[in-house]
Design a protein around this motif. Structure first.
Motif, PDB file in Angstrom:
ATOM      1  N   SER A 145       0.831  -1.216   0.000  1.00  0.00           N
ATOM      2  CA  SER A 145       0.000   0.000   0.000  1.00  0.00           C
ATOM      3  C   SER A 145       0.861   1.259   0.000  1.00  0.00           C
ATOM      4  CB  SER A 145      -0.923   0.000   1.224  1.00  0.00           C
ATOM      5  OG  SER A 145      -1.800  -1.097   1.183  1.00  0.00           O
ATOM      6  N   GLU A 146       1.910   1.248   0.805  1.00  0.00           N
ATOM      7  CA  GLU A 146       2.807   2.408   0.877  1.00  0.00           C
ATOM      8  C   GLU A 146       3.498   2.643  -0.458  1.00  0.00           C
ATOM      9  OE1 GLU A 146       6.708   3.928   3.449  1.00  0.00           O
ATOM     10  OE2 GLU A 146       5.965   1.861   3.642  1.00  0.00           O
ATOM     11  N   LEU A 147       3.968   1.576  -1.087  1.00  0.00           N
ATOM     12  CA  LEU A 147       4.651   1.699  -2.376  1.00  0.00           C
ATOM     13  C   LEU A 147       3.698   2.183  -3.461  1.00  0.00           C
ATOM     14  CD1 LEU A 147       6.788  -1.583  -2.283  1.00  0.00           C
ATOM     15  CD2 LEU A 147       7.585   0.758  -1.906  1.00  0.00           C
ATOM     16  N   GLN A 154       4.430  10.251  -6.524  1.00  0.00           N
ATOM     17  CA  GLN A 154       5.777  10.739  -6.850  1.00  0.00           C
ATOM     18  C   GLN A 154       6.389  10.094  -8.094  1.00  0.00           C
ATOM     19  OE1 GLN A 154       8.376  10.927  -3.321  1.00  0.00           O
ATOM     20  NE2 GLN A 154       6.561  10.569  -2.064  1.00  0.00           N
ATOM     21  N   GLY A 155       5.820   9.004  -8.531  1.00  0.00           N
ATOM     22  CA  GLY A 155       6.333   8.365  -9.735  1.00  0.00           C
ATOM     23  C   GLY A 155       7.124   7.095  -9.451  1.00  0.00           C
ATOM     24  N   LYS A 162      12.800   4.042  -2.957  1.00  0.00           N
ATOM     25  CA  LYS A 162      12.281   3.658  -1.645  1.00  0.00           C
ATOM     26  C   LYS A 162      12.517   2.168  -1.408  1.00  0.00           C
ATOM     27  CE  LYS A 162       9.562   3.461   2.054  1.00  0.00           C
ATOM     28  NZ  LYS A 162      10.036   3.930   3.375  1.00  0.00           N
ATOM     29  N   ILE A 163      12.218   1.358  -2.414  1.00  0.00           N
ATOM     30  CA  ILE A 163      12.395  -0.096  -2.298  1.00  0.00           C
ATOM     31  C   ILE A 163      13.857  -0.448  -2.074  1.00  0.00           C
ATOM     32  CG2 ILE A 163      12.253  -2.287  -3.554  1.00  0.00           C
ATOM     33  CD1 ILE A 163       9.759  -1.157  -4.969  1.00  0.00           C
ATOM     34  N   PHE A 164      14.712   0.057  -2.948  1.00  0.00           N
ATOM     35  CA  PHE A 164      16.143  -0.272  -2.853  1.00  0.00           C
ATOM     36  C   PHE A 164      16.749   0.246  -1.560  1.00  0.00           C
ATOM     37  CE2 PHE A 164      15.911  -0.311  -7.661  1.00  0.00           C
ATOM     38  CZ  PHE A 164      16.049  -1.683  -7.765  1.00  0.00           C
TER      39      PHE A 164
END
Length: 210
Positions: A145-147, A154-155, A162-164
């Motif tokens: 959900s956050e991603l 933000q794209g 964010k993930i990396f």
């Protein structure tokens, strides 16, 4: 008295001949020592300078470093990921050879054969994919959900950073643990050194388990 002087002169000449007759192998040993030091530092560029251009035995190391360089793209992965990647790369090279000792240095025609007894980590049999895949899957499930929100607001690039950034420490920590736990195998390395002017270059490296 003259006979004694002649004898003394002869003795000095013999000592001089013996002293000059020995062949120093310091240069050859220094080249092999530099090989291990450059390897531990992960400095493939310097390592290449002490090898002949047709030395195929360092191709795997060059390929390994090239693959690592893909992980050092800040624009793609973000600074946190790159910093953790660099720590892992340094650890992988530093721990690859746990110990080494030059066993012998022998003339081989115009060349030299340097035999080294070493303990080397068995990286080939390490499975890094299964553990890292689990980390990625768990993260995506927990942060879906956050991603999605970051992606919409933000794209894609912001979402990927964010993930990396979030996973970097855990992923590379797990990978570093794997290489730390890898078995160190007794190995014998046979370096063939060829003359290059006043210097020596490594033309081949044969490896076999001791």
């Amino acid at each position: 008295m003259k006979k004694i002087l002649k004898l003394a002169v002869c003795l000095f000449m013999i000592i001089g001949i013996v002293a000059c007759g020995g062949t120093s192998t310091e240069k050859q040993e220094a080249v092999v020592t530099n090989f291990f030091e450059y390897l531990k530092a992960g400095d493939i560029e310097k390592l290449s300078t002490i090898c002949t251009e047709d030395n195929g035995d360092v191709d795997d190391l060059v390929s390994m470093m090239a693959s690592f360089e893909e992980l050092q793209d800040v624009a793609t992965y973000g600074q946190t990921f790159v910093d953790e990647a660099n720590k892992f790369i340094d650890s992988a090279f530093q721990n690859y050879v746990t110990s080494y000792e030059i066993n012998s240095v022998e003339e081989d025609g115009d060349n030299y054969l340097v035999i080294v007894d070493a303990k080397m980590k068995d990286y080939e049999n390490i499975d890094l994919n299964s553990e890292t895949n689990d980390i990625v899957e768990n993260y995506q499930t927990e942060h879906f959900s956050e991603l999605q929100e970051i992606y919409l607001s933000q794209g894609e690039q912001a979402m990927m950073e964010k993930i990396f950034g979030d996973m970097a420490t855990e992923i590379f920590g797990a990978m570093t643990k794997k290489i730390d736990e890898a078995e160190a195998i007794d190995t014998q390395l046979r370096f063939t050194l060829v003359p290059d002017g006043e210097n020596w270059l490594i033309s081949t490296i044969e490896q076999k388990e001791a």
